[in-house]
Design an enzyme around this catalytic site. Structure first.
Site, mmCIF file in Angstrom:
data_model
loop_
_atom_site.group_PDB
_atom_site.id
_atom_site.type_symbol
_atom_site.label_atom_id
_atom_site.label_comp_id
_atom_site.label_asym_id
_atom_site.label_seq_id
_atom_site.Cartn_x
_atom_site.Cartn_y
_atom_site.Cartn_z
ATOM 1 N N TYR A 153 0.852 -1.183 0.000
ATOM 2 C CA TYR A 153 0.000 0.000 0.000
ATOM 3 C C TYR A 153 0.889 1.234 0.000
ATOM 4 C CZ TYR A 153 -3.407 3.503 1.582
ATOM 5 O OH TYR A 153 -4.209 4.620 1.695
ATOM 6 N N ASP A 248 9.274 2.966 -0.116
ATOM 7 C CA ASP A 248 8.218 3.641 0.641
ATOM 8 C C ASP A 248 8.397 3.241 2.101
ATOM 9 O OD1 ASP A 248 5.999 4.619 1.855
ATOM 10 O OD2 ASP A 248 4.542 3.684 0.509
ATOM 11 N N LYS A 276 3.963 8.903 8.936
ATOM 12 C CA LYS A 276 3.737 8.291 10.257
ATOM 13 C C LYS A 276 4.716 8.784 11.341
ATOM 14 C CE LYS A 276 0.803 4.802 8.411
ATOM 15 N NZ LYS A 276 0.871 4.171 7.098
#
Ligand SMILES: *Cc1c(COP(=O)(O)O)cnc(C)c1O
Length: 439
Positions: A153, A248, A276
């Site tokens: 994702y 990522d 995050k």
């Protein structure tokens, strides 16, 4: 022999009331889909506050939290140092849309301790970071196609809401309504842990592929731990084909050590994205690369990217406070040791009971999987029917004061605030819940 018999559930009256209202205001009653508890039992819990490793919901139930806001809270909730720095900063104003020293401070903290990056650009979410990294890769190489992996994702930008089509190497199919087919045609989706698929894609679309993007450790569809040699293979094949390799690291950045997955594998990616943890619980994302590559970003170069609230001072302050703590001696060693002990105790219990259950983990990231498979490295190797077990497990854990993400495809996180006492309590709850599941 899944046992679905119910014990007494915690009260969710206030949460249910709030959810009822929320459904009048928001699609599905939420502002991000997984929060709606569609894959588990009951109404979503509305959280009132958090402190350390604990959260409390609107009904006053207390939980040991392993979701940690999906990863950002590596120091736990309401950390004093972050709270102080944020409070100090917000007293001077919330946003200026002009440069501040705080941006320099956070950039310096990151770049001085990360040999994989020379320049960085702050944005406001992981999605934005990855979207911008893809644009940079396309702008730099002059090529349009990207390769992504099934089960990874990368946020919800159009190019990345694409799933595998039929056949080994094909154009992707959109995984969301509203994504034009012509966008999906620029994304090639292939299975993880399959060298042949990568080679075939490069043969078929050679000189059209701008970049290969992979999560530092794929952790958004189970925890699909890749072999180190495979990551080196990706580095080699991208280099040979003059395509870029994008890591990522929105989850793995500052989680698997300060230099993330890049240092874990000893691989130099061309572009790295963060999110995050980097914002200490505030909305921050970032992407970085060599000075040469970043020279292609506006205003130095022709790849446009901007943001009204980019580098927001309050968000920078939270990031600075959090990352400063992560620099302290043995931070990761202590965190990972704690996580290892937690996981091993559960593995031992499960082995003794002969349950079909396994904890996959790397550092302080873990994934509870109802499986006997030794390794799961590709999304297609996850048994979807095992999620029925997770559903019961999740409910039983809530009833015993342990909060996990509301889907069996989600990983859990251990923070520095999870102490031995709470981890042992959580273990006990996990043992009891597994006994109910396998009753
Ligand atoms: C969470 C996540 C994103 C998206 O970040 P948002 O801040 O939710 O937009 C992108 N990539 C990875 C690997 C993620 O885990």
């Amino acid at each position: 022999m899944l046992n679905t018999s119910k014990k007494s559930d915690i009260s969710r009256e206030k949460s249910a009331e709030l959810y009822k209202k929320a459904k009048q205001y928001f699609p599905g009653g939420v502002n991000s889909p997984v929060r709606a508890f569609k894959s588990v039992y009951g109404t979503p819990l509305f959280i009132e506050r958090g402190d350390g490793c604990f959260i409390w919901d609107a009904d006053g139930n207390q939980f040991i939290d392993f979701c940690c806001s999906w990863g950002p809270l590596i120091l736990g909730h309401n950390h004093a140092k972050i709270r102080e720095k944020v409070t100090q900063t917000l007293e001077r104003g919330l946003s200026f849309g002009a440069p501040t020293a705080l941006e320099n401070e956070l950039a310096e903290l990151i770049l001085e301790h990360n040999k994989y990056l020379e320049k960085i650009r702050f944005v406001s979410s992981g999605t934005e970071a990855v979207m911008s990294a893809i644009r940079l890769a396309r702008g730099y190489t002059g090529r349009d196609k990207i390769i992504k992996f099934e089960g990874c994702y990368h946020g919800h930008s159009d190019s990345l809401l694409v799933k595998a089509g039929s056949g080994l190497v094909t154009f992707g199919e959109t995984s969301s309504a509203g994504v034009p087919k012509s966008f999906a045609d620029e994304t090639i989706v292939i299975p993880l842990n399959d060298r042949k698929a990568v080679e075939t894609a490069f043969t078929q679309f050679n000189r059209q592929i701008a970049a290969v993007i992979i999560e530092g450790v794929p952790a958004n569809n189970g925890l699909l731990i890749q072999e180190e040699a495979y990551i080196h293979f990706l580095r080699d094949i991208t280099k040979q084909n003059k395509a870029l390799l994008i890591f990522d690291e929105v989850i793995t950045g500052f989680r698997m050590g300060f230099e993330g997955a890049a240092a874990h594998y000893g691989v130099q990616p061309d572009i790295i994205t963060y999110g995050k943890i980097i914002g200490g619980g505030m909305p921050v994302g970032a992407y970085g690369a060599s000075a040469e590559l970043m020279g292609h970003i506006s205003p130095d170069g022709g790849v446009y990217q901007a943001g009204t609230l980019s580098g927001n001072p309050v968000a920078m302050a939270a990031g600075i406070a959090q990352l400063t703590e992560l620099r302290s001696n043995n931070f990761y060693k202590n965190l990972n040791t704690k996580a290892e002990e937690f996981v091993v105790a559960i593995q031992e219990f499960v082995a003794a009971k002969n349950y079909t259950f396994k904890v996959f983990h790397i550092g302080s990231i873990f994934w509870f999987a109802f499986t006997n498979q030794e390794n799961i490295r590709a999304a297609r190797d996850i048994d979807h029917s095992s999620m029925d077990y997770y559903k019961v497990f999740h409910r039983e854990l809530l009833n015993r004061g342990v909060y996990l993400g509301p889907s069996g495809y989600e990983v859990g996180f251990i923070s520095a605030a999870h102490n031995k006492v709470e981890l042992e309590k959580a273990q006990q709850a996990i043992f009891e819940s597994l006994e109910v599941v396998f009753g």
